[in-house]
Design a protein around this motif. Structure first.
Motif, PDB file in Angstrom:
ATOM      1  N   ILE A  94      40.093  43.241  47.154  1.00  0.00           N
ATOM      2  CA  ILE A  94      41.055  42.221  46.726  1.00  0.00           C
ATOM      3  C   ILE A  94      42.286  42.893  46.097  1.00  0.00           C
ATOM      4  O   ILE A  94      43.430  42.572  46.410  1.00  0.00           O
ATOM      5  CB  ILE A  94      40.398  41.232  45.728  1.00  0.00           C
ATOM      6  CG1 ILE A  94      39.302  40.424  46.445  1.00  0.00           C
ATOM      7  CG2 ILE A  94      41.438  40.288  45.115  1.00  0.00           C
ATOM      8  CD1 ILE A  94      38.361  39.674  45.522  1.00  0.00           C
ATOM      9  N   GLN A  95      42.007  43.861  45.231  1.00  0.00           N
ATOM     10  CA  GLN A  95      43.058  44.612  44.541  1.00  0.00           C
ATOM     11  C   GLN A  95      43.983  45.305  45.554  1.00  0.00           C
ATOM     12  O   GLN A  95      45.200  45.185  45.497  1.00  0.00           O
ATOM     13  CB  GLN A  95      42.369  45.671  43.661  1.00  0.00           C
ATOM     14  CG  GLN A  95      43.244  46.339  42.645  1.00  0.00           C
ATOM     15  CD  GLN A  95      43.257  45.555  41.336  1.00  0.00           C
ATOM     16  OE1 GLN A  95      42.326  44.799  41.057  1.00  0.00           O
ATOM     17  NE2 GLN A  95      44.302  45.713  40.563  1.00  0.00           N
ATOM     18  N   ARG A  96      43.381  46.019  46.508  1.00  0.00           N
ATOM     19  CA  ARG A  96      44.155  46.784  47.478  1.00  0.00           C
ATOM     20  C   ARG A  96      44.959  45.861  48.407  1.00  0.00           C
ATOM     21  O   ARG A  96      46.107  46.133  48.739  1.00  0.00           O
ATOM     22  CB  ARG A  96      43.232  47.705  48.278  1.00  0.00           C
ATOM     23  CG  ARG A  96      43.918  48.495  49.389  1.00  0.00           C
ATOM     24  CD  ARG A  96      45.142  49.276  48.933  1.00  0.00           C
ATOM     25  NE  ARG A  96      44.855  50.330  47.965  1.00  0.00           N
ATOM     26  CZ  ARG A  96      44.480  51.569  48.274  1.00  0.00           C
ATOM     27  NH1 ARG A  96      44.365  51.923  49.532  1.00  0.00           N
ATOM     28  NH2 ARG A  96      44.217  52.455  47.338  1.00  0.00           N
ATOM     29  N   ALA A  97      44.336  44.750  48.814  1.00  0.00           N
ATOM     30  CA  ALA A  97      45.023  43.801  49.693  1.00  0.00           C
ATOM     31  C   ALA A  97      46.267  43.244  48.991  1.00  0.00           C
ATOM     32  O   ALA A  97      47.341  43.144  49.594  1.00  0.00           O
ATOM     33  CB  ALA A  97      44.080  42.677  50.112  1.00  0.00           C
ATOM     34  N   CYS A  98      46.125  42.908  47.709  1.00  0.00           N
ATOM     35  CA  CYS A  98      47.273  42.395  46.940  1.00  0.00           C
ATOM     36  C   CYS A  98      48.350  43.463  46.828  1.00  0.00           C
ATOM     37  O   CYS A  98      49.544  43.183  46.970  1.00  0.00           O
ATOM     38  CB  CYS A  98      46.831  41.970  45.539  1.00  0.00           C
ATOM     39  SG  CYS A  98      45.859  40.464  45.520  1.00  0.00           S
ATOM     40  N   GLN A  99      47.919  44.684  46.571  1.00  0.00           N
ATOM     41  CA  GLN A  99      48.854  45.810  46.432  1.00  0.00           C
ATOM     42  C   GLN A  99      49.641  46.010  47.731  1.00  0.00           C
ATOM     43  O   GLN A  99      50.858  46.172  47.719  1.00  0.00           O
ATOM     44  CB  GLN A  99      48.041  47.050  46.092  1.00  0.00           C
ATOM     45  CG  GLN A  99      48.829  48.265  45.694  1.00  0.00           C
ATOM     46  CD  GLN A  99      47.879  49.444  45.452  1.00  0.00           C
ATOM     47  OE1 GLN A  99      46.812  49.288  44.843  1.00  0.00           O
ATOM     48  NE2 GLN A  99      48.240  50.609  45.959  1.00  0.00           N
ATOM     49  N   ASP A 100      48.948  45.965  48.870  1.00  0.00           N
ATOM     50  CA  ASP A 100      49.601  46.151  50.170  1.00  0.00           C
ATOM     51  C   ASP A 100      50.584  45.013  50.462  1.00  0.00           C
ATOM     52  O   ASP A 100      51.706  45.246  50.898  1.00  0.00           O
ATOM     53  CB  ASP A 100      48.557  46.271  51.289  1.00  0.00           C
ATOM     54  CG  ASP A 100      47.830  47.618  51.261  1.00  0.00           C
ATOM     55  OD1 ASP A 100      48.348  48.556  50.603  1.00  0.00           O
ATOM     56  OD2 ASP A 100      46.755  47.734  51.872  1.00  0.00           O
TER      57      ASP A 100
END
Ligand code: C2E
Ligand code: CA
Ligand code: CA
Ligand code: CA
Length: 279
Positions: A94-100
């Motif tokens: 979730i964190q990485r998807a938001c960051q991307d």
């Protein structure tokens, strides 16, 4: 006796091997979840049939194992779920998807919605809704940019809790998709109870289109059902031009599959989106 001994040794070492590898996978996974550099999100575009544009994308996790190379989620998600590691791993996704998503917007000026796969274990975690809301808030992302994909069977465990959780997610503005639609053991009545936005028709029904009569019936009925219920419908696993033409002829609104792109690393994906836009 001699043969028996050999047989015993054979089975013993064989079983030990299998056991070791399951334990090994969990040990390696635990290590990987700590260090996190071994995971990567790949992205696959979802295509709007009406204008052939990229409408959104699905985040799919990959594990770069230090010695085994790229490991498919099919091989480790189950172990992650059984060991509870899916919780920190799911948070990372979730964190990485938001960051991307934020990065594409700020650095590439590309505004795209994103779809994230959520395990039933995550949904059943008491703090899940608060957690995901805090994460998207910390990235200043509006929840309506995020769709959460949950399999039909995943929703059927603890039905009343699930309805509650999905309702809260919906109230915050998240969208919910039913993944692998049609492969579960549930009845259609849950479509009345669950606040669902999207049906993703499982690729097993799409693969043999347009040749297979049963698949044609299932897929066209699902698209009609989705339309009548006011839901988005995505056909997954579109590999051939013929399947795509058929889906277009029955007004399937969205498609996803190798015909358009395999899931690819983030940097390649954003290039693909920009190229398609400039065409
Ligand atoms: P899924 O959510 O149903 O994802 C679709 C799978 O089909 C992906 O496999 C994708 O690479 C593959 N696919 C896409 N287009 C085509 C096509 O045209 N033909 C064929 N034959 N396959 C296609 P992948 O990436 O190996 O993921 C497998 C499953 O692992 C996913 O199935 C999902 O259930 C799970 N998964 C992946 N990433 C995550 C994640 O971040 N969290 C959780 N909980 N599960 C994940
Ligand atoms: Ca999915
Ligand atoms: Ca949206
Ligand atoms: Ca699926």
């Amino acid at each position: 006796k001699h043969a028996g001994g050999q047989t015993y040794r054979f089975f013993s070492s064989d079983m030990k091997g299998a056991f070791l590898s399951k334990v090994q996978m969990e040990t390696d996974l635990r290590e990987a979840v700590k260090d996190r550099n071994q995971f990567e999100l790949y992205y696959q575009p979802v295509i709007r049939v009406a204008d052939n544009s990229v409408s959104s994308c699905e985040a799919l996790i990959r594990w770069n194992h230090p010695t085994k190379g790229l490991v498919s989620p099919i091989d480790f998600i189950k172990t992650a779920e059984d060991s509870g590691l899916i919780i920190p791993l799911g948070d990372w996704v979730i964190q990485r998807a938001c960051q991307d998503l934020k990065k594409w917007e700020e650095e590439q000026k590309v505004k795209l919605d994103i779809t994230i796969n959520i395990s039933p274990c995550q949904i059943q975690q008491p703090g899940f809704v608060r957690n995901i809301k805090e994460t998207v808030d910390s990235f200043e992302i509006s929840p309506d940019r995020i769709q959460l994909e949950i399999t039909e069977n995943g929703l059927m465990e603890n039905t009343s809790d699930s309805i509650n959780t999905l309702q809260k997610l919906k109230d915050y503005g998240f969208s919910i998709a039913i993944d692998d639609f049609g492969t579960g053991y549930s009845s259609l009545s849950y479509l009345k109870q669950f606040p669902v936005h999207c049906l993703k028709i499982d690729k097993s029904f799409v693969r043999d289109l347009p040749g297979d009569r049963a698949d044609r019936a299932i897929v066209s009925s699902t698209i009609k059902l989705g339309k009548d219920l006011g839901l988005f419908t995505v056909a997954e696993g579109v590999e051939t031009q013929e399947a795509y033409e058929y889906l277009r002829s029955i007004s399937c609104p969205y498609v996803q599959g190798y015909l358009f792109s395999k899931p690819i690393p983030e940097s390649e994906f954003i290039q693909l989106v920009k190229e398609r836009k400039s065409k």
